[in-house]
Design an enzyme around this catalytic site. Structure first.
Site, short mmCIF file in Angstrom:
data_model
loop_
_atom_site.label_atom_id
_atom_site.label_comp_id
_atom_site.label_asym_id
_atom_site.label_seq_id
_atom_site.Cartn_x
_atom_site.Cartn_y
_atom_site.Cartn_z
N PHE A 114 34.78 97.67 116.10
CA PHE A 114 34.87 96.74 117.41
C PHE A 114 35.72 95.42 117.75
CE2 PHE A 114 32.30 92.51 117.38
CZ PHE A 114 31.80 92.89 118.79
N GLY A 116 34.72 102.74 112.25
CA GLY A 116 35.62 102.90 113.86
C GLY A 116 35.56 103.88 114.08
N VAL A 168 44.64 101.73 104.71
CA VAL A 168 45.56 100.84 104.87
C VAL A 168 46.01 100.66 103.17
CG1 VAL A 168 43.46 99.25 104.77
CG2 VAL A 168 45.92 98.25 106.02
N SER A 228 38.71 97.05 107.54
CA SER A 228 37.85 96.68 106.54
C SER A 228 36.14 96.50 106.94
CB SER A 228 37.54 95.08 105.88
OG SER A 228 36.66 94.04 105.05
N TYR A 266 32.76 90.94 99.69
CA TYR A 266 33.15 90.90 100.55
C TYR A 266 33.84 89.49 100.36
CZ TYR A 266 33.49 90.54 105.79
OH TYR A 266 33.23 90.64 106.92
N TYR A 273 52.69 84.55 99.37
CA TYR A 273 53.83 84.79 101.13
C TYR A 273 53.93 83.99 101.34
CZ TYR A 273 53.10 89.49 98.99
OH TYR A 273 53.97 90.83 98.31
N GLN A 320 56.14 81.65 98.71
CA GLN A 320 57.03 81.90 98.39
C GLN A 320 58.16 82.76 99.32
OE1 GLN A 320 55.74 84.23 94.77
NE2 GLN A 320 58.02 85.41 94.03
N ARG A 373 24.74 95.34 112.52
CA ARG A 373 24.31 93.55 112.41
C ARG A 373 23.75 93.61 112.82
NH1 ARG A 373 30.58 93.62 112.57
NH2 ARG A 373 31.49 95.38 111.84
N1 LIG Z 1 32.61 91.00 113.33
C1 LIG Z 1 32.20 90.07 112.71
O1 LIG Z 1 31.57 88.88 113.54
C2 LIG Z 1 33.43 89.88 111.77
C3 LIG Z 1 33.28 88.17 110.93
C4 LIG Z 1 34.41 88.07 110.00
C5 LIG Z 1 34.67 88.78 110.30
N2 LIG Z 1 35.26 89.84 111.12
C6 LIG Z 1 36.44 90.61 110.38
O2 LIG Z 1 37.07 91.47 111.13
C7 LIG Z 1 37.50 92.76 110.85
C8 LIG Z 1 37.15 93.72 111.83
O3 LIG Z 1 35.48 93.66 111.23
P1 LIG Z 1 34.70 94.63 112.88
O4 LIG Z 1 33.49 94.00 112.73
O5 LIG Z 1 35.28 94.78 113.90
O6 LIG Z 1 34.13 95.36 112.12
P2 LIG Z 1 34.37 97.43 112.52
O7 LIG Z 1 33.23 98.82 110.93
O8 LIG Z 1 34.10 97.36 113.86
O9 LIG Z 1 36.27 98.26 112.24
C9 LIG Z 1 36.52 97.49 110.69
C10 LIG Z 1 38.00 99.21 111.56
O10 LIG Z 1 38.72 98.79 110.47
C11 LIG Z 1 38.67 100.39 109.99
N3 LIG Z 1 38.36 100.71 108.48
C12 LIG Z 1 38.01 99.93 107.40
N4 LIG Z 1 38.50 100.30 106.37
C13 LIG Z 1 39.54 100.93 106.30
C14 LIG Z 1 40.81 101.58 105.34
N5 LIG Z 1 40.35 100.95 104.36
N6 LIG Z 1 41.86 101.88 105.88
C15 LIG Z 1 42.13 101.60 106.87
N7 LIG Z 1 41.01 101.16 108.25
C16 LIG Z 1 39.85 101.16 107.67
C17 LIG Z 1 37.19 100.93 110.57
O11 LIG Z 1 37.24 102.30 110.08
C18 LIG Z 1 37.18 100.46 111.35
O12 LIG Z 1 37.81 100.98 112.25
C19 LIG Z 1 36.69 92.77 109.48
O13 LIG Z 1 37.98 92.65 108.37
C20 LIG Z 1 36.01 91.89 109.24
O14 LIG Z 1 36.16 91.22 108.24
C21 LIG Z 1 34.48 90.52 111.66
#
Ligand SMILES: NC(=O)c1ccc[n+]([C@@H]2O[C@H](COP(=O)([O-])OP(=O)(O)OC[C@H]3O[C@@H](n4cnc5c(N)ncnc54)[C@H](O)[C@@H]3O)[C@@H](O)[C@H]2O)c1
Length: 340
Positions: free
Chosen positions: A37, A62, A83, A100, A170, A184, A187, A213
């Site tokens: 997203f 994704g 990753v 994530s 999480y 990082y 250091q 969500r």
């Molecule tokens: N959307 C929100 O409201 C929100 C709020 C707080 C934090 N975040 C953070 O923003 C980031 C993106 O969230 P999002 O809402 O787009 O979620 P999402 O699930 O749409 O996107 C996450 C992407 O990461 C990929 N992914 C997951 N684990 C992976 C791995 N080990 N290796 C490679 N790719 C991997 C998934 O396939 C996906 O494309 C995340 O780190 C999330 O914690 C999002």
């Protein structure tokens, strides 16, 4: 091709970034989680600003359809990889670690993967940035504050997190990443920025299965005239930020020199109860869905509202899309795609 609503969002983000965006021209940018997203919007914006984008995604949540318009452009490469083990053989100017699991049901169903992406994955990306002498940005979360006692919550608040509860994979994963990044910076003097994102919503947010969500689930339930499922009494609050505002904040945090080594809340301070959100979505979709109350999950934060004074001062950023307008755009996007 980019659909109309997302394309308008991307244009509005690029115009708000203005001249600062020139820094990305001819750069090479690594985006982890770029098929998700937030990540796919980041890929669109960074690509539009002239950068070559390498997107690393394991496609666990994704979707290819979020990025397929970029494939074949000559300035976008998708690498399907985890990753935590991805080893690039090239250097980057910018590294954005976004990958994530992010939806509560999803991360709770695979807690080890969630912790790995936010520990080994973050370590790996820090090393990639260090070897490349790149600037890095990490997408942290309001969840690092847990059930916050300081409201609106400023970046200086240390958090109130249950370290062993079902959400801890999480919350603590993100907290570990933040601590590792600060190590990082201390250091090695690495140039890293951390954004703590508060609930974002908009097109491309998944609504299905464990990936949904609250906003996307409610819209889907309302449009398909099924009951809207509210946890607890619905009196708990959240603050929802439309995607174009979120991505503008993230991009400014990436590009602004003053954000180096900083942790910045990115969210909309307009607070709303979950019950009111359900009623608002019912009204916007003109739905006759019933509201159904379900058991409140453990450790669910009672209120969540960001203090965004730091983002305003440091980045000159604040959200400007009203909740109702953002919801209407999101509903329209789901309807146009016929995905509900
Ligand atoms: N959307 C929100 O409201 C929100 C709020 C707080 C934090 N975040 C953070 O923003 C980031 C993106 O969230 P999002 O809402 O787009 O979620 P999402 O699930 O749409 O996107 C996450 C992407 O990461 C990929 N992914 C997951 N684990 C992976 C791995 N080990 N290796 C490679 N790719 C991997 C998934 O396939 C996906 O494309 C995340 O780190 C999330 O914690 C999002």
């Amino acid at each position: 091709m980019l659909d109309g609503i997302v394309s308008e969002d991307v244009e509005s983000i690029v115009s708000r970034i203005g001249n600062m965006g020139k820094a990305l021209e001819t750069c090479k940018v690594l985006v982890t989680g770029g098929a998700g997203f937030l990540g796919s919007y980041i890929c669109d914006v960074v690509n539009k600003l002239g950068a070559d984008v390498v997107c690393v995604d394991d496609l666990s949540s994704g979707k290819i359809e979020n990025i397929d318009h970029l494939l074949g452009s000559g300035k976008f490469t998708l690498i399907k990889a985890d990753v935590s083990s991805f080893e690039p053989n090239e250097k980057f100017d910018y590294v954005l670690h976004v990958a994530s699991p992010a939806a509560p049901e999803e991360y709770q169903s695979k807690p080890v993967d969630t912790m790995r992406a936010n520990s080994v994955g973050t370590l790996n990306m820090l090393e990639v940035a260090r070897r490349s002498d790149a600037r890095m940005l990490y997408t942290s979360t309001s969840e690092v504050y847990g059930d916050a006692k300081a409201l609106p919550t400023p970046e200086t608040y240390w958090g109130n997190v249950n370290p062993i509860g079902p959400r801890s994979c999480y919350d603590e994963g993100k907290r570990f990443s933040e601590a590792l990044i600060m190590a990082y910076i201390r250091q090695y003097g690495l140039d890293v920025r951390i954004v703590r994102i508060f609930n974002s919503f908009g097109p491309r947010m998944r609504y299905d299965g464990a990936y949904g969500r609250v906003v996307s689930k409610f819209i889907n339930q309302a449009l398909s005239r099924r009951p809207i499922t509210v946890y607890g009494t619905g009196r708990q609050t959240r603050s929802f930020c439309y995607i174009s505002d979120t991505i503008t904040g993230i991009t400014l945090a990436l590009l602004n020199e003053k954000a180096r080594g900083e942790v910045i809340n990115i969210g909309n301070p307009h607070e709303i109860t979950i019950l009111r959100l359900a009623r608002l979505i019912k009204r916007i979709t003109d739905s006759d869905s019933k509201i159904m109350f379900m058991e409140l999950p453990p450790d669910d934060p009672k209120r969540r509202v960001p203090d965004i004074r730091k983002a305003k001062k440091l980045l000159g950023w604040k959200p400007f899309v009203k909740l109702e307008d953002g919801l209407k755009r999101t509903v329209e996007w789901y309807k146009l795609r016929g995905s509900v």
